[in-house]
Design an enzyme around this catalytic site. Sequence first.
Site, PDB file in Angstrom:
ATOM      1  N   ASP A 148     -13.989  -4.429 -32.848  1.00 45.54           N
ATOM      2  CA  ASP A 148     -12.582  -3.857 -32.989  1.00 45.54           C
ATOM      3  C   ASP A 148     -12.214  -3.024 -31.743  1.00 45.54           C
ATOM      4  O   ASP A 148     -13.075  -3.100 -30.965  1.00 45.54           O
ATOM      5  CB  ASP A 148     -12.657  -2.740 -34.186  1.00 45.54           C
ATOM      6  CG  ASP A 148     -11.174  -2.380 -34.600  1.00 45.54           C
ATOM      7  OD1 ASP A 148     -10.135  -2.832 -33.737  1.00 45.54           O
ATOM      8  OD2 ASP A 148     -10.744  -1.764 -35.765  1.00 45.54           O
TER       9      ASP A 148
HETATM   10  C1  BGC Z   1      -7.102  -1.952 -35.626  1.00 44.24           C
HETATM   11  C2  BGC Z   1      -7.693  -3.428 -35.529  1.00 44.24           C
HETATM   12  C3  BGC Z   1      -6.588  -4.251 -34.818  1.00 44.24           C
HETATM   13  C4  BGC Z   1      -6.611  -4.062 -33.393  1.00 44.24           C
HETATM   14  C5  BGC Z   1      -6.029  -4.699 -32.397  1.00 44.24           C
HETATM   15  C6  BGC Z   1      -7.398  -1.755 -34.062  1.00 44.24           C
HETATM   16  O1  BGC Z   1      -6.843  -0.339 -33.662  1.00 44.24           O
HETATM   17  O2  BGC Z   1      -8.111  -1.459 -36.117  1.00 44.24           O
HETATM   18  O3  BGC Z   1      -7.370  -3.655 -36.955  1.00 44.24           O
HETATM   19  O4  BGC Z   1      -6.698  -5.360 -34.944  1.00 44.24           O
HETATM   20  O5  BGC Z   1      -6.612  -2.589 -33.240  1.00 44.24           O
HETATM   21  O6  BGC Z   1      -4.404  -4.310 -32.809  1.00 44.24           O
END
Ligand code: BGC
Length: 943
Positions: free
Chosen positions: A480
Amino acid sequence: MASLTGAWAQPAPSINSGGIVNAASSAPGAPVAPGSIASVYGNFLLSAPSWALGIPLPTSLGGLSLAFGAVEAPLLYASSGQVNLQIPWELAGQPPAVTATLAGQTSAPQTVNLAPFAPGIFSMNGQGTGPGAILDSSYHLVTASNPAAAGITVILIYCTGLGAVTNQPETGAAAPSNPLAVTITKPSVTIGSVPAQVLFSGLAPGSVGEYQVNALVPSNAPTGDAVQVILSIGSATSNAVEIAVQPPTPDQRADQLLTQMTQDQKIQLVYGAVGTATASTRGGAGWVPGIPQLGIPDLYLADGSVGVGNGVGPATALPSSIASAASWDVSEAYKYGSVIGAELRAYGMNVNLGGNVNLIGREPRDGRTFETKGEDPILAGKITAAHINAIQAQHVIGGIKHFALNDQETGRTTADVRIDERGMRESDLLAFEIGVKDSNVQSVMCSYNLVNDVYACENQHLLNDILKGDWQFPGFVMSDWGATHSTVAAALAGLDQEQPDNAFFGSLAQAVSSGQVPQSRLDDMVHRILRAMYATGLFDYPAAITPIDTTGDQAIAQDAEEQGAVLLKNAGGQLPLNAAAAKSIAIVGSHADVAVLSGGGSAQVVPTGGPALTEGYPCPPCWAQVIWDPSSPLQAIRAMAPNATVQFDPGTNPATPAALAAASQMAIVFVSQWTSEGMDLPSLNFTDAIHSPPIDQDALVAAVAAANPHTIVVMENAGAQVMPWLGSVSAVLEAWFPGQRGGEAIANILFGAVNPSGKLPITFPASVNDLPRPVIATPPDSTTPFPVDYSEGFNVGYKWYDSQGLTPLFPFGFGLSYTTFSFSNVAVVNNPTSGNPNFQVTFKLTNTGYVAGAEVAQVYLAFPASTGEPPKRLVGWQKVFLQPGAAEQVTIEVDANDSSHPLSYWDVNSNAWLIAPGVYTVYLGNSSSSASLVTAGTLQIGS
Ligand code: BGC
């Protein structure tokens, strides 16, 4: 009686008529060519067989020689009945006949059917046809069970008759002393008529009788189980034998490409390049630059849980993922996913950061509930798999996230989830297991939180042991955004790609050169990324940026909402509304005059046509904007009831809508609860997270309901809610965040153009006090890990309420319809006694009402008490559409081998899913509430 003495008494050897056979390629009597290996049959008067012991081949074995005119043939083997020889190269000018000589006695000549000089491929049937003696580089026969990969496999063709460069038969020159060891003519090879690259031709290693030709199966060779291989030298062609050819697997292609990559090129693929000077994300959340000289495309990563997210561009705002789950219909879910996939592809994005399958039933206040598929691992896993299958069918790498146990947003980067092995295997991890196995998903995003004291993105147990080990996940694990905490530990634990930048994997090259991370591990990371790209067609179907299909996709969005909205209350048949009889309708609240609400954070979609309204950046999370999708319930209701006076009140002050409601025939109150990534809700009431001071929507509903008994509440929210006013309103429709055709879908349901059929994928508890953790665990500061104790283990959602004897406000699986259904002739068949524990629940489902509609028949299983399982588990379901009065015989199959392990529990001792002996009770009904279930039967497994 005369006795036979003297030389003439020794019989002469003889050769059978037609007894000369090309050992490789010809049927008996078929022509043999110079240079080929042949067998000659006859009576050779030898008492024991003998073999050539090496190169050069002898021209006499056991005193026997065979000659073509004056030319003696090199011999491989001789016995009393058979001689194997090479047809001499230099037959030109010699008679086409062969004689055998032993001890001065020569046989009668036998005519040889001499072919022109031609190669021959050995075949497995000895007839020169069918499967060839052709191996792959691991020396396995290339047949249907071990096909060659087009463009990848080098085949070893065992053959004869390739001739000698220095001694072409046409020249008539003398045979070399070692005819089989000379440099040979390099033949041409065709595979399925396509010319193949010949990499080697020569004597087969260790052989005196065979040649070997190595050729690369061309990438454009035809595929199938019987693709013909033919050798030719000049105009002379061999017999045709067969091999099996298949397109190369993604793994084979990735391995081949990997061999061409430099270390720098490999490193480039294992982290994102957002934030670099050359970053070009196409508006997405991530970017990994490709390697044009190797044909490796850039990776463009974009969120897409409820439509295309980030700043990619306007996209169809679908209803929430949880609404898709509420359809309980995997084919509907597939259509939902296809919109996300098609629109990502249209924008040139090729990696989807979707597939949120966190089981928020543990924490229904989770701000990301709208992105998930509810509380049950089987329903959530199957719906997620359908989304991913549809996305990957559009040549976009699908993703599943956040691995794992990322069930609350409060302190998400430091929350240290404590849970036992069985608890996680049978809950959150099971949802992932089903999602991974049923979809062939190619990427998994590890989460921010820690699991049992180890960050998820460097958690050996989660990534290497379970995901890549037990589940055999072949794709890649990405972090993530900012969830990587180390270089070596993360790489060794199974993280394959850091996102969105290289804060840690920027040092990976060094870690590899110093030996802290093995080269094989880096190669594995790159292999996994490349194989994901091949598996989803990123190489074969390059991005083509096109306009999105706004109209078609919006129709799917509306359908998804119509299938997913859940009718929770309908006292006195208040709904559907009778358009002809409706004279005056008060519409209240939630900007229902112009818009419907959407969820915030990385999943946020900017709807096509632009937002109807935006309302700032509430704190928390302080960074996500409130976006109202452009779909007006008011207009849609007016269109349904053209003769009614339909008036709107914004509902900011309860007094005015109450007055409007009192003066109207009926009131429809829209209540909304904005949620977002980066926040959890303070309660399950309709608190207002957007406005300051907040609008008290509970008071609003109470005031309107007090003014008019015909009050209908439409809820635009993420998940579970408590409703203090429930008893005073006549109808409640859970519309979720309904997407940009939500207004139209809601109006269709309210007026009966669509019969609601959604069922709750999440329990609505009676109170937050009934949750496993009435108070959400909070972090002491922004950096110190803090424990979140999941002592409820696998008892998530309805399993929790069942196990605690708590009656929820609305049970999991619940939803009303405008028609009624009955179950009859309920039975459990194939009642297993041992070995094959599969069963079917059969029943007749009848639509006993007056309108067409759909029921979701649900099968729950109670395990033997000895297993310690929850009181019951959902193990199967089917959504059935029926015309009024119609009936259907339905079978719901429960297969122990399904990815959902419906008959097993996780055994911590053997580290495996096991089926326990004992008595199982099978329930059938239309919600998880005991009151709506009948006992379909029992199963006895084992003794
Ligand atoms: C989120 C993810 C997301 C990523 C990119 C993160 O803050 O937890 O679910 O895919 O950002 O946007």
